[in-house]
Design a protein around this motif. Sequence first.
Motif, PDB file in Angstrom:
ATOM      1  N   ARG A   5     -31.332  -5.531   2.791  1.00  8.23           N
ATOM      2  CA  ARG A   5     -31.807  -6.114   1.533  1.00  8.23           C
ATOM      3  C   ARG A   5     -33.325  -6.226   1.537  1.00  8.23           C
ATOM      4  O   ARG A   5     -33.982  -6.004   0.531  1.00  8.23           O
ATOM      5  N   GLU A  86     -27.359 -19.115   6.624  1.00  5.77           N
ATOM      6  CA  GLU A  86     -27.099 -17.857   5.918  1.00  5.77           C
ATOM      7  C   GLU A  86     -26.449 -18.106   4.559  1.00  5.77           C
ATOM      8  O   GLU A  86     -26.778 -17.439   3.573  1.00  5.77           O
ATOM      9  N   ASP A  87     -25.542 -19.068   4.461  1.00  4.69           N
ATOM     10  CA  ASP A  87     -24.897 -19.384   3.181  1.00  4.69           C
ATOM     11  C   ASP A  87     -25.906 -19.874   2.148  1.00  4.69           C
ATOM     12  O   ASP A  87     -25.842 -19.502   0.980  1.00  4.69           O
ATOM     13  N   TYR A  88     -26.834 -20.705   2.582  1.00  6.99           N
ATOM     14  CA  TYR A  88     -27.838 -21.243   1.653  1.00  6.99           C
ATOM     15  C   TYR A  88     -28.937 -20.239   1.321  1.00  6.99           C
ATOM     16  O   TYR A  88     -29.382 -20.150   0.179  1.00  6.99           O
ATOM     17  N   GLY A  90     -29.330 -16.713   2.644  1.00 12.43           N
ATOM     18  CA  GLY A  90     -29.038 -15.281   2.557  1.00 12.43           C
ATOM     19  C   GLY A  90     -29.454 -14.525   3.802  1.00 12.43           C
ATOM     20  O   GLY A  90     -29.218 -13.326   3.907  1.00 12.43           O
ATOM     21  N   VAL A 101     -34.247 -13.494  -0.750  1.00 15.54           N
ATOM     22  CA  VAL A 101     -33.440 -14.692  -0.531  1.00 15.54           C
ATOM     23  C   VAL A 101     -32.529 -14.915  -1.734  1.00 15.54           C
ATOM     24  O   VAL A 101     -32.691 -14.286  -2.780  1.00 15.54           O
ATOM     25  N   LYS A 102     -31.593 -15.822  -1.581  1.00 14.06           N
ATOM     26  CA  LYS A 102     -30.674 -16.132  -2.671  1.00 14.06           C
ATOM     27  C   LYS A 102     -31.436 -16.750  -3.843  1.00 14.06           C
ATOM     28  O   LYS A 102     -32.461 -17.427  -3.646  1.00 14.06           O
TER      29      LYS A 102
END
Length: 153
Positions: A5, A86-88, A90, A101-102
Motif C-alpha cells: 500500500r 494494525e486494526d486502528y 493499517g 493509513v486508515k
Amino acid sequence: MAVERVKDFFKDTDVNVIELPASSATVALAAQALDTEPDQIAKTLSFLVDDAPILVVMAGEARTDNHKYKATFHKKAKMIPFDQVEDYIGHAPGGVCPFAVKPGVKVYLDESLKRHTEVYPAAGSSNSAVRLTIPALEKYSDYTAWVDVTKTA
C-alpha cells in the motif's frame, strides 16, 4: 500487505521505498540497516485520544514527554495496545508510518524532527523505509500540525 500500500501510495512520486534485507523494526535496527544515525529514524508512535487513533512522528532518540503530551492533546498519553495497532492504523508495529493509513487517522509531526534535513520513516513493514526531507515528510504525511511532545534522551 501494508508495504505494498505504501509503494502504491508513492508510485507517482520520486520517493523510493527501501526494502532492507534485515529488520528495521526498532530505531537501533533501522539506523544500522540504513547506515545512519539513530536520531534520523523518524519513528511513528500510535496513540488513542478520546478513542480516536493518532500518530506522532518523532526523531529516533526522542522520548514522549507526558507533561507536554497532556498539554497538547488534553489527555494522558495512551498508546494503542500492540495487538490492536494494525486494526486502528493499517500498519503493524515495526512498520507503522504516516503514509497509507486508515481514514480518519490524524498525523502529527514532532518538533524533534526539525533537527534534521532528512529523516527515515518506516514504509509499512518491519524491513522497509523511505528517505524524505522534512518538507517532503510534511507533504506526504498529510499532517495535521507540528507539536512539541518530546524530550531528548
